[in-house]
Design an enzyme around this catalytic site. Structure first.
Site, PDB file in Angstrom:
ATOM      1  N   GLY B  20      10.869  -2.512  -8.926  1.00 39.03           N
ATOM      2  CA  GLY B  20       9.942  -2.448  -7.794  1.00 39.03           C
ATOM      3  C   GLY B  20      10.140  -1.140  -7.031  1.00 39.03           C
ATOM      4  O   GLY B  20      10.722  -0.179  -7.553  1.00 39.03           O
ATOM      5  N   PHE B  21       9.674  -1.114  -5.798  1.00 40.11           N
ATOM      6  CA  PHE B  21       9.758   0.116  -5.002  1.00 40.11           C
ATOM      7  C   PHE B  21      11.195   0.593  -4.849  1.00 40.11           C
ATOM      8  O   PHE B  21      11.485   1.777  -4.989  1.00 40.11           O
ATOM      9  CB  PHE B  21       9.145  -0.117  -3.618  1.00 40.11           C
ATOM     10  CG  PHE B  21       7.649  -0.284  -3.644  1.00 40.11           C
ATOM     11  CD1 PHE B  21       6.826   0.808  -3.898  1.00 40.11           C
ATOM     12  CD2 PHE B  21       7.062  -1.521  -3.422  1.00 40.11           C
ATOM     13  CE1 PHE B  21       5.447   0.659  -3.922  1.00 40.11           C
ATOM     14  CE2 PHE B  21       5.686  -1.672  -3.450  1.00 40.11           C
ATOM     15  CZ  PHE B  21       4.868  -0.582  -3.695  1.00 40.11           C
ATOM     16  N   GLU B 177      -5.758 -10.082   4.003  1.00 35.18           N
ATOM     17  CA  GLU B 177      -6.476  -9.233   3.061  1.00 35.18           C
ATOM     18  C   GLU B 177      -7.233 -10.067   2.029  1.00 35.18           C
ATOM     19  O   GLU B 177      -8.379  -9.770   1.691  1.00 35.18           O
ATOM     20  CB  GLU B 177      -5.494  -8.259   2.389  1.00 35.18           C
ATOM     21  CG  GLU B 177      -5.027  -7.210   3.389  1.00 35.18           C
ATOM     22  CD  GLU B 177      -3.878  -6.335   2.933  1.00 35.18           C
ATOM     23  OE1 GLU B 177      -3.648  -5.300   3.582  1.00 35.18           O
ATOM     24  OE2 GLU B 177      -3.197  -6.679   1.949  1.00 35.18           O
ATOM     25  N   ALA B 324       7.609  -2.396   1.506  1.00 28.97           N
ATOM     26  CA  ALA B 324       7.957  -1.308   0.597  1.00 28.97           C
ATOM     27  C   ALA B 324       8.793  -0.207   1.257  1.00 28.97           C
ATOM     28  O   ALA B 324       9.782   0.236   0.663  1.00 28.97           O
ATOM     29  CB  ALA B 324       6.688  -0.730  -0.024  1.00 28.97           C
TER      30      ALA B 324
END
Lengths: 435, 435
Positions: B20-21, B177, B324
């Site tokens: 991941g990040f 979202e 993140a």
């Protein structure tokens, strides 16, 4: 033009099974006509089959070569669509049986295309991979990438070589394009992605039963495509058949045996005929016999176009080739003829106009036949790219595909080598109503 | 700089679990250092999680928000990668147990991120959909589209309304979202694609347990996001919890019941901690307690960064937020500190620099907090787009995503509403070694 809504029963109801090239063209040509069109397909999208091999080898996103069917016809008022599996037809009652119930028609058009033909070899069918649909192409992509990953962790040399040998069966356009694309993957991508693997351990084979590749094209195209592939490192075998494949070893008709976990089958197709038609209307390759108006033999109001139709004439004893232009031209002609049938006018016989054929082998390498004109190489490759780009449905797909191709051309790279869902034989059974 | 190849055993071996990040940033910062890096992930790609909701609602191709991990590090000589499930860690023997065998480490970094948290409610977990991975987002897309298709063929009004009610649980960034994106789908796409459905029959609900949306952001952002969603037709309920969901009816804490086949769960996350650590090192939310150097409590050579790590200080009693920038900054700092640990130098404490946070609700509607500066609306939306576009890994992904966004902006359309593989609860079980 004023006409009824979709729910009207006033206008003749045309049921079109299949949203491929033929079904789409036919539907478009029926826009604003005094008919109701109901399209049935097991997917909610059109698949641009000629580019499936690029999805399978990580060159294009699946979404770039698929287009939602509802979107294509969103401005066509006489169009209705249902996602369903069509199981059979009952000509005596003018109905089709589907997974969402019985549906009646005034005119039925089979535009069902073709399925992979394993010629009854059940074991080969079970262990090898076909590539006729987007889920199959994505599954193939997952299988190739998973086998490369697994090759890094196995220690047994035989197991390792089975994971790294890729055998493509069938030297038609699909087999040539797929093996060429695998050879490019091997040359340009794998050394960067898998520095731990020796590139010489990866082998791409192409097995063809007849004495040449691209049998439907000119001798020049056949010879040149073989030469291109061999220059790219593909081991091309002609005049060889596959005798058996048990998931580990593929046996060829000359006694050769190759250890491989990757067998890609593109050696044949058969018509995806609906059950319920009399057996005498089915021809070789499971295609349905149609007359010069694409009317199914012995039926007044059932038609077939594209790959599933065998239009047999003295010049075409095996029917026309199973390619997109035949389906598109038949769709165009049938739209006119159905209106003529409705108005009791004389229909017009279908005549195929062959614009030529082409196949791509790799970067800067394609073969094109247009009538007596034959050319191969860089210019042919640009012609191939232009024709395929322009044939893609939708502006967005053209732009995204163009970006991907330009990107790959200059970077020698490919965009999308992802194992999104892991390879599985089970995932290929697609039951639209299964939850 | 001259250093050993991947096969060397001379340099300290750092095993990083998760691409991941945080894992990516840490690995990049270790380039050209005298260490060996082995990254393990169950996928062969990095997922850009902030845009998963756009994949789920047909705005972006999956391939645009994923990036092959091997490709990111193709020029990093001290990097090796394996696709595998990591099951547990054995600190006493310095090994991890994985689906490809036991792997030893000198330093272990857990960058395993977070999983969806259903808070032990097994029935809700079974029947609702989460969205933490690309396969989950694609499955959600298939479910939404299949339920719309099915709504066309069912006749029972209750069954029909369950197919057309969409309930998003959890009013954090993902829930906001996702519900905004569903409202836009309803307004701009569905009337064209499904003229047979009445748009008033389609409802989008957002259920939040606390008294405001976007609890982690400013009060202005919370209020404005609620106003935006309500203007877009989303029915926002705050101070409500989900009591039960049996696949057909969702029951809320105020006694309300909504018929729905579509429950999208974004109400919580929990750390994806590896088994094998002492329970006293696990904090609230299943995160692992780390010190100011991201070292796991009580361990000398095990670290954790990103969502899975709880860096508890008087100012951050619940650890840092699972976003993140925290993971990226911790990855950067840890790269330096690991080298210092190796060289017996004094490590440097991690300090989080909060650049702000943002969420998008819909076209021209976003909310941004940067320190004391807060703004909402069109400009915020452009800032949101710019930041997310620039954060995507790879030039190709940036271009393809940009094309898609510009296309959607001017056409009010979305590219990719395809049911590529049908929705299935089974397909979510991902066993990397299953064939």
């Amino acid at each position: 033009m004023d006409h009824q809504t979709n729910n009207s029963t006033k206008f003749p109801k045309i049921v079109i099974v299949g949203g491929g090239f033929g079904g789409i063209e036919l539907t478009k040509r029926l826009k604003n006509k005094e008919v109701e069109v109901l399209m049935l397909d097991r997917h909610n999208y059109h698949t641009f089959q000629p580019l499936l091999y690029q999805v399978a080898t990580g060159g294009l996103e699946a979404d770039s070569i698929a287009f939602p069917l509802r979107k294509i016809f969103k401005n066509q008022k006489n169009f209705t669509f249902r996602v369903t599996d069509v199981e059979s037809v009952d000509p005596s009652r003018n109905t089709v049986h589907t997974s969402i119930g019985e549906i009646s028609y005034d005119f039925l058009v089979m535009a069902t295309g073709s399925d992979t033909n394993f010629f009854g070899q059940k074991e080969i069918e079970h262990f090898s991979m076909a590539m006729k649909t987007i889920p199959e192409a994505l599954n193939l992509r997952s299988m190739i990438l998973q086998n490369l990953e697994e090759a890094l962790v196995v220690t047994d040399p035989v197991a390792k070589s089975s994971l790294l040998n890729f055998v493509v069966v069938g030297g038609g356009p699909t087999g040539v394009e797929l093996s060429g694309s695998l050879a490019e993957l091997k040359k340009h991508i794998l050394p960067k992605d898998y520095p731990e693997l020796s590139i010489e351990d990866i082998n791409v084979y192409l097995i063809e039963g007849s004495d040449e590749l691209l049998g439907v094209m000119s001798d020049q195209a056949s010879a040149k495509s073989k030469q291109f592939l061999e220059e790219m490192g593909v081991r091309v075998f002609t005049n060889l058949r596959v005798e058996a494949y048990d998931g580990n070893v593929i046996k060829l008709s000359d006694g050769q045996a190759i250890n491989t976990k990757n067998v890609l089958w593109s050696a044949g197709v058969k018509g995806a005929v609906l059950d319920g038609l009399p057996t005498e209307s089915i021809a070789r390759g499971n295609r349905v016999i149609v007359d010069e108006f694409n009317r199914v033999s012995g039926q007044a109001n059932i038609f077939a176009i594209g790959d599933v139709a065998a239009q047999i004439t003295p010049e075409t004893p095996n029917g026309l080739p199973g390619v997109a232009p035949v389906a598109i031209q038949q769709g165009t002609q049938l739209a006119k003829n159905i209106i003529r049938f409705i108005n009791n006018e004389q229909p017009e016989a279908f005549k195929y106009f062959d614009k030529g054929s082409m196949a791509t082998v790799g970067r800067n390498k394609a073969v094109v036949d247009i009538g007596k004109i034959r050319f191969q190489g860089v210019f042919a490759w640009f012609v191939w790219m232009f024709v395929h780009l322009m044939s893609l449905v939708g502006f967005r797909n053209k732009v995204v595909t163009f970006v991907n191709w330009v990107w790959s051309y200059f970077s020698y790279d490919r965009g999308t080598r992802l194992i999104i869902r892991r390879f599985s034989r089970q995932s290929m059974t697609e039951d639209p109503l299964a939850k």
